[in-house]
Design a protein around this motif. Structure first.
Motif, PDB file in Angstrom:
ATOM      1  N   LYS A 112       0.825  -1.210   0.000  1.00 31.64           N
ATOM      2  CA  LYS A 112       0.000   0.000   0.000  1.00 31.64           C
ATOM      3  C   LYS A 112       0.860   1.261   0.000  1.00 31.64           C
ATOM      4  O   LYS A 112       0.444   2.295  -0.528  1.00 31.64           O
ATOM      5  CB  LYS A 112      -0.960  -0.017   1.177  1.00 31.64           C
ATOM      6  N   ALA A 132       1.662   1.684  -3.649  1.00 32.99           N
ATOM      7  CA  ALA A 132       0.503   2.217  -4.375  1.00 32.99           C
ATOM      8  C   ALA A 132       0.198   3.650  -3.967  1.00 32.99           C
ATOM      9  O   ALA A 132      -0.240   4.464  -4.784  1.00 32.99           O
ATOM     10  CB  ALA A 132      -0.711   1.331  -4.118  1.00 32.99           C
ATOM     11  N   ASP A 167      -1.386   6.845  -3.199  1.00 34.06           N
ATOM     12  CA  ASP A 167      -2.711   7.422  -3.420  1.00 34.06           C
ATOM     13  C   ASP A 167      -3.512   6.679  -4.487  1.00 34.06           C
ATOM     14  O   ASP A 167      -4.655   7.062  -4.784  1.00 34.06           O
ATOM     15  CB  ASP A 167      -2.593   8.901  -3.812  1.00 34.06           C
ATOM     16  N   LEU A 168      -2.950   5.632  -5.052  1.00 38.64           N
ATOM     17  CA  LEU A 168      -3.667   4.827  -6.040  1.00 38.64           C
ATOM     18  C   LEU A 168      -4.297   3.619  -5.351  1.00 38.64           C
ATOM     19  O   LEU A 168      -3.735   3.072  -4.404  1.00 38.64           O
ATOM     20  CB  LEU A 168      -2.726   4.355  -7.142  1.00 38.64           C
ATOM     21  N   SER A 169      -5.448   3.200  -5.823  1.00 38.56           N
ATOM     22  CA  SER A 169      -6.141   2.059  -5.218  1.00 38.56           C
ATOM     23  C   SER A 169      -5.512   0.755  -5.668  1.00 38.56           C
ATOM     24  O   SER A 169      -5.481   0.447  -6.871  1.00 38.56           O
ATOM     25  CB  SER A 169      -7.624   2.068  -5.594  1.00 38.56           C
ATOM     26  N   LYS A 173      -6.698  -1.991  -5.326  1.00 41.15           N
ATOM     27  CA  LYS A 173      -7.764  -2.882  -5.792  1.00 41.15           C
ATOM     28  C   LYS A 173      -7.951  -2.810  -7.303  1.00 41.15           C
ATOM     29  O   LYS A 173      -8.573  -3.692  -7.899  1.00 41.15           O
ATOM     30  CB  LYS A 173      -9.075  -2.539  -5.083  1.00 41.15           C
ATOM     31  N   GLN A 174      -7.428  -1.753  -7.914  1.00 46.60           N
ATOM     32  CA  GLN A 174      -7.509  -1.650  -9.369  1.00 46.60           C
ATOM     33  C   GLN A 174      -6.551  -2.670  -9.993  1.00 46.60           C
ATOM     34  O   GLN A 174      -5.371  -2.722  -9.625  1.00 46.60           O
ATOM     35  CB  GLN A 174      -7.136  -0.238  -9.837  1.00 46.60           C
ATOM     36  N   ARG A 215      -2.616  -3.208  -9.104  1.00 50.35           N
ATOM     37  CA  ARG A 215      -2.220  -4.442  -8.425  1.00 50.35           C
ATOM     38  C   ARG A 215      -1.102  -5.154  -9.194  1.00 50.35           C
ATOM     39  O   ARG A 215      -0.107  -5.606  -8.607  1.00 50.35           O
ATOM     40  CB  ARG A 215      -3.440  -5.354  -8.307  1.00 50.35           C
TER      41      ARG A 215
END
Length: 257
Positions: free
Chosen positions: A96, A99, A101-103, A105-106, A110
């Motif tokens: 995390k 990642a 500020d990027l999700s 879950k995308q 990922r």
């Protein structure tokens, strides 16, 4: 290789209570796409200031700084910046933090995070928190986070300065692996002559008071390099001799001779 970074007649002056102090004078430097450049010089010669100007973190200067022919006037994701301290978010896991500020879950994020975890050799630590990592591992997370944004240039301000000798050597190998795999243009500031020669296509040697480029030394050695080799030691002596001349001039200047 085409030129990705063009610095021309760059001057930087700081206002102090004692009056203006010129930190950089007439800096002229071109960096090729995919090149690895190291910058070395005495404390106070403006190495970190130069890096911050390239990153767009300092825009109060005179002269031209172009990245892909566009004037650098602000920070942006196309200029990754690695500090000596890793600056990870302590409440986020490794994956995390990468990642940010990027999700995660995308699917595309990922996938890229997983790729970078492999590149920086952190498999098995994806769910770990910064407090559970060594200094070298934390810096690898910081590098992966910067690379996730696909920067055109990665700027590293003494990223291994706080590490022990063994970890520092290991991180140099990791960084070279990343450079070779991603072909990212890299500019690294260091005080370590061996590190400067070991990593770089070119070593930029700076004078101080004010900061100027004294000499640029191309390092025509294949990778991987052996620090014990005769060829490496010859380049090391060349850079060391120039560096010692810089220090001699500093001593003469400070003594008023």
């Amino acid at each position: 290789m085409s030129t990705i970074l063009d610095i021309d007649h760059l001057n930087k002056t700081f206002d102090t209570p004692q009056g203006p102090v010129q930190a950089l004078r007439s800096i002229k430097l071109q960096v090729k796409r995919g090149e690895f450049v190291t910058i070395i010089g005495p404390s106070g010669c403006g190495k970190s200031t130069l890096l911050k100007i390239i990153a767009g973190l300092d825009t109060a200067h005179n002269g031209q700084v172009l990245l892909e022919n566009l004037q650098v006037d602000r920070p942006s994701i196309d200029k990754g910046f690695i500090f000596q301290e890793h600056r990870l978010f302590p409440w986020l896991t490794v994956e995390k933090n990468i990642a940010a500020d990027l999700s995660i879950k995308q699917p595309e994020v990922r996938k890229k995070v997983d790729e970078l975890v492999g590149i920086v050799r952190l498999q098995g630590f994806e769910k770990a928190y910064p407090r559970e990592l060594s200094g070298g591992m934390s810096q690898r997370v910081a590098i992966a986070r910067a690379l996730l944004r696909n920067p055109k240039v990665l700027l590293l301000d003494e990223p291994f300065g706080a590490l022990d000798a063994f970890t520092r050597s290991h991180m140099q190998e990791v960084l070279l692996d990343i450079w070779r795999q991603n072909q990212t243009t890299m500019i690294l500031v260091t005080h370590d002559i061996d590190e400067a020669v070991y990593l770089a296509n070119r070593v930029v040697i700076m004078d101080a008071r004010p900061g100027t480029i004294r000499k640029i030394v191309p390092v025509d050695l294949p990778y991987p390099r052996k620090k014990s080799s005769t060829a490496f030691q010859e380049y090391r002596r060349l850079v060391l001799n120039e560096f010692e001349r810089v220090e001699e001039l500093e001593l003469i200047d400070s003594s008023g001779i």
